[in-house]
Design an enzyme around this catalytic site. Sequence first.
Site, PDB file in Angstrom:
ATOM      1  N   CYS A   1       0.831  -1.221   0.000  1.00  0.00           N
ATOM      2  CA  CYS A   1       0.000   0.000   0.000  1.00  0.00           C
ATOM      3  C   CYS A   1       0.861   1.264   0.000  1.00  0.00           C
ATOM      4  CB  CYS A   1      -0.921  -0.015   1.216  1.00  0.00           C
ATOM      5  SG  CYS A   1      -1.753   1.549   1.521  1.00  0.00           S
ATOM      6  N   GLY A   2       0.650   2.141  -0.991  1.00  0.00           N
ATOM      7  CA  GLY A   2       1.413   3.387  -1.092  1.00  0.00           C
ATOM      8  C   GLY A   2       1.191   4.315   0.093  1.00  0.00           C
ATOM      9  N   HIS A   3      -0.058   4.442   0.529  1.00  0.00           N
ATOM     10  CA  HIS A   3      -0.350   5.304   1.682  1.00  0.00           C
ATOM     11  C   HIS A   3       0.328   4.768   2.940  1.00  0.00           C
ATOM     12  CE1 HIS A   3      -2.975   7.806  -0.557  1.00  0.00           C
ATOM     13  NE2 HIS A   3      -3.952   6.908  -0.708  1.00  0.00           N
ATOM     14  N   CYS A   4       0.351   3.439   3.076  1.00  0.00           N
ATOM     15  CA  CYS A   4       1.000   2.831   4.241  1.00  0.00           C
ATOM     16  C   CYS A   4       2.498   3.128   4.231  1.00  0.00           C
ATOM     17  CB  CYS A   4       0.771   1.323   4.261  1.00  0.00           C
ATOM     18  SG  CYS A   4      -0.980   0.847   4.315  1.00  0.00           S
TER      19      CYS A   4
END
Length: 465
Positions: free
Chosen positions: A54-57
Amino acid sequence: MLRRSLLFLALAVLARAGAEPEEEDNVLVLRKSNFEEALAAHKYLLVEFYAPWCGHCKALAPEYAKAAGKLKAEGSEIRLAKVDATEESDLAQQYGVRGYPTIKFFKNGDTASPREYTGDVESDAAKQFLLAAEAVDDIPFGISSSSDVFSKYQLAKDGVALFKKFDEGRNDFEGEVTKEKLLDFIKHNQLPLVIEFTEQTAPKIFGGEIKTHILLFLPKSVSDYAGKLSDFKKAAENFKGKILFIFIDSDHADNQRILEFFGLKKEECPAVRLITLEEEMTKYKPESNELTADKITDFCRRFLEGKVKPHLMSQELPEDWDKHPVKVLVGKNFEEVAFDEKKNVFVEFYAPWCGHCKQLAPIWDKLGETYKDHENIVIAKMDSTANEVEAVKVHSFPTLKFFPAGADRTVIDYNGERTLEGFKKFLESGGQDGAGDDDDLEDLEEAEEPDLEEDEDHKAVKDEL
């Protein structure tokens, strides 16, 4: 994606944790096998459910670790943790994880209803807010970035607000968000403008930062009760953060000890008194008996300007005050007798309810008999629960002080044996044999303090005021 955050105050109680699971960059690594253990060890646990891809993670990870490290380094009881939801699918399903990252806030190990955290954990403001939450154990704290919340409370940008069920209902914080400034903001706004003195409110009243209190002794049975309380509250608006405004139901049996402490009788109420709760408690009385908002405001303003003199209680002088071997002193004749330049005056400051004072009474009477015809030695006593003098501050009972003849107003503390012979040696030596220095007197007072417990009402007054 991290969005703007409204930081609003709700309740938080923080506690120590126990055993620690594995950590990565100060973030606890949780799995199904150790999840319950972590919840049991930490009453406050913020858990990120993430996916490695996950990019946001990935964007959140360094700031999340930084926040975790800062809290740990400062000894905080708040811990940050993470769960790889792709590996721990059972946990993710149990807590309704539908997207990444999902952050859940667990309190007291409650797995039934953890709060979903959508707020900011990256900013310095959020970290300071968490530190403030840790320092306060009776105010609820919460964080939200919900657009509905911003809309409901008419906020155009990030901010801190205190919501309460009295007075204006809400206070908005202004300035830089730091732990110290947040705590100061809470202290100045968490109590009502006017607070009733009760057993429940006493700890907040006497444990607060404001040490100047003005008290309205107001019987709830009085005809204009609402009007007088309204005037008192109107005056309070001018002194927020400077003077704490308190009202006391003078008809209530539990409050009679407070009236006695201020030298008031029920029939004299409504009445106003002001007290400073510093090292020495000092009382003040308005010149006017009018209880209008203007009169109370003027009294408080003049007090803060240093224009009000302390109010010292005094009984009326008995007609026969000097007709017995032990002379009776009250506030009104104390200066004249104790500081008589031609007399050596030995005074017992007592309380009628004090057990030590009662034990001393027959010895003190014999001492009076011994010196009743002496040309320059006077034995005297004063009820210090009903009389106050500026020259002597009484902290325990009995307090014995010697006022030798002369113009220099010397005061000598007696710290010798409380026997007739001990007192006579002290007087015959001119106040030297048995005199105590300040340290000795302090030790004596501290040693005697527990004996005051024989009268719970009076001990309660001393503890509270």
